[in-house]
Design a protein around this motif. Structure first.
Motif, mmCIF file in Angstrom:
data_model
loop_
_atom_site.group_PDB
_atom_site.id
_atom_site.type_symbol
_atom_site.label_atom_id
_atom_site.label_comp_id
_atom_site.label_asym_id
_atom_site.label_seq_id
_atom_site.Cartn_x
_atom_site.Cartn_y
_atom_site.Cartn_z
ATOM 1 N N THR A 1 0.839 -1.193 0.000
ATOM 2 C CA THR A 1 0.000 0.000 0.000
ATOM 3 C C THR A 1 0.876 1.246 0.000
ATOM 4 O OG1 THR A 1 -0.079 -0.097 2.403
ATOM 5 C CG2 THR A 1 -1.876 -1.135 1.214
ATOM 6 N N GLY A 2 0.336 2.337 -0.512
ATOM 7 C CA GLY A 2 1.095 3.579 -0.548
ATOM 8 C C GLY A 2 2.026 3.687 -1.743
ATOM 9 N N GLU A 3 1.852 2.862 -2.770
ATOM 10 C CA GLU A 3 2.703 2.914 -3.956
ATOM 11 C C GLU A 3 2.690 4.324 -4.547
ATOM 12 O OE1 GLU A 3 5.293 1.213 -6.797
ATOM 13 O OE2 GLU A 3 4.569 0.573 -4.835
ATOM 14 N N GLY A 4 3.883 4.853 -4.834
ATOM 15 C CA GLY A 4 4.005 6.198 -5.391
ATOM 16 C C GLY A 4 4.136 7.270 -4.332
ATOM 17 N N ARG A 5 3.912 6.929 -3.077
ATOM 18 C CA ARG A 5 4.018 7.922 -2.011
ATOM 19 C C ARG A 5 5.474 8.218 -1.697
ATOM 20 N NH1 ARG A 5 0.549 6.002 2.574
ATOM 21 N NH2 ARG A 5 -1.052 6.710 1.113
ATOM 22 N N TRP A 6 6.335 7.192 -1.850
ATOM 23 C CA TRP A 6 7.741 7.347 -1.512
ATOM 24 C C TRP A 6 8.588 7.367 -2.767
ATOM 25 C CZ3 TRP A 6 4.939 3.097 0.539
ATOM 26 C CH2 TRP A 6 4.366 3.362 1.781
ATOM 27 N N LEU A 7 9.710 8.034 -2.667
ATOM 28 C CA LEU A 7 10.665 8.072 -3.768
ATOM 29 C C LEU A 7 11.487 6.791 -3.790
ATOM 30 C CD1 LEU A 7 11.945 11.736 -3.341
ATOM 31 C CD2 LEU A 7 10.252 10.893 -4.980
ATOM 32 N N LYS A 8 12.083 6.522 -4.948
ATOM 33 C CA LYS A 8 12.986 5.394 -5.103
ATOM 34 C C LYS A 8 14.331 5.913 -5.591
ATOM 35 C CE LYS A 8 9.503 1.833 -5.980
ATOM 36 N NZ LYS A 8 9.848 1.055 -4.778
ATOM 37 N N PRO A 9 15.410 5.165 -5.352
ATOM 38 C CA PRO A 9 16.733 5.618 -5.806
ATOM 39 C C PRO A 9 16.730 5.963 -7.292
ATOM 40 C CG PRO A 9 16.947 3.719 -4.377
ATOM 41 C CD PRO A 9 15.476 3.891 -4.633
#
Length: 581
Positions: free
Chosen positions: A27-35
């Protein structure tokens, strides 16, 4: 002692495509950044955080893949304490079609609530996902996520006893009670040693000694004797917690009561980072005892009759605060008895079982394939490794790492959990109405037919029907699904394979077998729950693919939990699989 041997049972929903990746389940896909994404922290950003937390930030690694640590890792990889000491590992290795243990991008080896508050604020500002790990036992993978900042509380390991504790903010005249103040990094063996072995009091913890106290309580928390002493959540009196705004709060029934209530069974990692817990402690029963044995039937008809009689016997003699643990049912027409008792002498415990013993003896269709056996011991020594060693008991295995506390041990039957590959795992609370005489036959038939697909266990200590009024009242004031109050047992149906840590020699993920086992578990669950349609599930021991998980875990408490989430974490800083969002 064969304690909660891993993966006896589970429930699974229709198969999802094997090509689906783990990120799709989070859940929350796209809420956090990735390297690599615009805005992802630079090395300078990470170093700035490291300075703020006193140099306690590092890059976690799988020690099996690091040449500098591989030899030591191979020597200790079967030791739950060693695995728990590695920020790059989790106690479970993988779940079929769900997740695989993977180190985070960075780890904070937190030593204080302020360390954690600093990290939470930094992660929120930089849009970096947070993951929290104490014991690392989350079957759902809540303490595992690549591209995250891991808040690791292992160093916050303290247990202090106190008398006359009164929660902050309580009304004048509130009576004090004996408690244990427990740091978020403590495991249950640390608490048992301090509270019971040394302190002569009882604390309601978990069966597996390396489970972290904080995550256990967030999930609700059952122990072997929960019908007698309640859940971990129901015995929590106060907690220190870091919330999404970076504040360190002391919460209880008088201060931030809705957040406090949500922490009591609302799901680990959803509302904040617990840094300290205060638990009610209880008088210590003089004795605790073990009952074991296996009964085998020679025909299907006889097995169904046996299961019906066993359930009647439990209803009439064992469904009370003195008894806990489980019965296991197997497709070879076998019932395994794996029970514990407290508050009784051996004569009283024997008398509780004698009607069933006599019933079996009077019928030629049954054999004690494993003889009935009973043993009691002083409860003060139940988690005392030195006592076991002095008396030649092989139930427990010590932590074999040099320099670790001499009291640390795990139950011998729990060793197989390390790195395990879960094929399927789930649970279902069974309501008390199934014990009524008119329903026992139907229940027995369901148990027998389900066991032909996959053997499973009924954990009587994980349902509170039969507990005292006081125990039920305290459990009612938690966020857990109220179904637990009327459940006589939690059915757990699960299966899995050996360790699959990356870098482990000969590790093999047998997905053909995993799929077959998953299907068998799914069939067993479907058959068993025909007698309990819509049964709730226990958050900490449940299906990764749980259908309608909010209703299953929290029932009528969902709306209240959602309101607490909006108040204390409106932006979803803390998000876990199957959590309140």
């Amino acid at each position: 002692m064969d304690r909660r041997t891993l993966l006896k049972t589970a429930l699974v929903l229709p198969l999802l495509p094997l090509a689906m990746k783990v990120d799709a389940f989070v859940t929350g896909e796209g809420r956090w950044l990735k390297p690599g994404a615009a805005g992802w922290p630079t090395d300078a950003d990470w170093e700035a955080l490291n300075r703020l937390v006193g140099g306690r930030l590092s890059i976690p690694k799988n020690p099996l893949l690091d040449p500098a640590t591989r030899e030591q890792a191979l020597a200790h990889i079967g030791n739950q304490f060693y695995v728990g000491d590695q920020p790059g590992l989790t106690q479970t290795g993988a779940w079929y079609r769900a997740w695989t243990s993977t180190p985070s991008t960075r780890v904070l080896a937190a030593e204080s609530a302020q360390d954690i508050a600093t990290a939470v604020t930094w992660a929120r500002q930089h849009r970096v996902r947070l993951v929290i790990k104490g014991g690392g036992h989350s079957y759902l993978g809540a303490s595992n996520a690549a591209d995250s900042l891991l808040i690791w509380t292992r160093r916050m390991n303290s247990v202090d006893l106190a008398d006359g504790f009164v929660p902050q903010g309580a009304k004048a005249g509130t009576a004090g009670v004996p408690v244990a103040h427990v740091g978020a990094g403590a495991m249950w063996i640390d608490a048992y040693h301090a509270v019971t072995t040394m302190g002569g009091r009882y604390i309601q913890g978990g069966g597996c000694t390396t489970v972290g106290c904080a995550g256990f309580t967030n999930g609700g928390g059952f122990g072997s004797l929960s019908k007698g002493f309640g859940t971990g959540a129901s015995n929590l009196l106060e907690a220190e917690v870091v919330t999404a705004d970076g504040k360190v709060r002391v919460v209880n029934a008088f201060q931030d009561p809705e957040l406090f209530w949500a922490l009591k069974g609302g799901g680990g990692g959803s509302f904040g980072v617990i840094t300290r817990l205060t638990f009610r402690t209880h008088y210590l029963p003089q004795l605790v005892g073990i009952v074991r044995g296996s009964i085998t039937a020679d025909t299907d008809e006889a097995f169904t009759a046996l299961v019906a009689q066993v359930m009647r016997h439990f209803r009439d003699h064992l469904c009370n605060p003195n008894w806990g643990e489980q019965l296991e049912f197997h497709g070879d027409r076998r019932v395994d008895i794996r029970m514990l008792f407290q508050g009784l002498g051996e004569d009283q415990a024997q008398a509780a079982w004698q009607p069933l013993i006599d019933w079996v003896a009077a019928r030629k269709a049954y054999t004690w394939s494993d003889a009935f056996w009973m043993k009691s011991m002083p409860t003060r020594h139940f988690w005392d490794l030195n006592f076991f060693q002095e008396h030649g008991l092989k139930w427990a295995v010590p932590d074999n790492q040099p320099g670790t506390p001499a009291y640390r041990m795990v139950w011998a039957g729990d060793q197989e959990q390390v790195g395990a590959y879960i094929h399927a795992y789930t649970s279902a609370w069974l309501p008390s109405r199934l014990l009524k005489e008119g329903n026992v036959g139907t229940l027995a038939t369901a148990i027998v037919e389900a066991s032909r697909s996959q053997g499973f266990a009924l954990h009587f200590n994980k349902g509170l029907y039969g507990a005292s009024d006081e125990t039920l009242a305290r459990a009612r004031d938690t966020a857990m699904n109220p179904e637990v109050l009327d459940a006589f047992a939690l059915a757990i149906i699960a299966t899995g394979g050996p360790a699959v840590f990356e870098g482990l020699p000969d590790a093999h993920r047998d997905d053909v077998k995993a799929q077959r086992n998953e299907e068998n578990v799914r069939k067993a669950y479907a058959r068993l729950t025909q007698v309990a349609p819509g049964a709730g599930a226990y958050f900490s021991e449940s299906d990764f693919f749980q259908k309608d998980y909010k209703k299953a875990y929290w029932g009528t408490n969902v709306a209240r939990l959602a309101a607490a989430k909006r108040t204390y974490d409106p932006d979803g800083t803390f998000t876990v699989r199957n959590g309140i969002a």
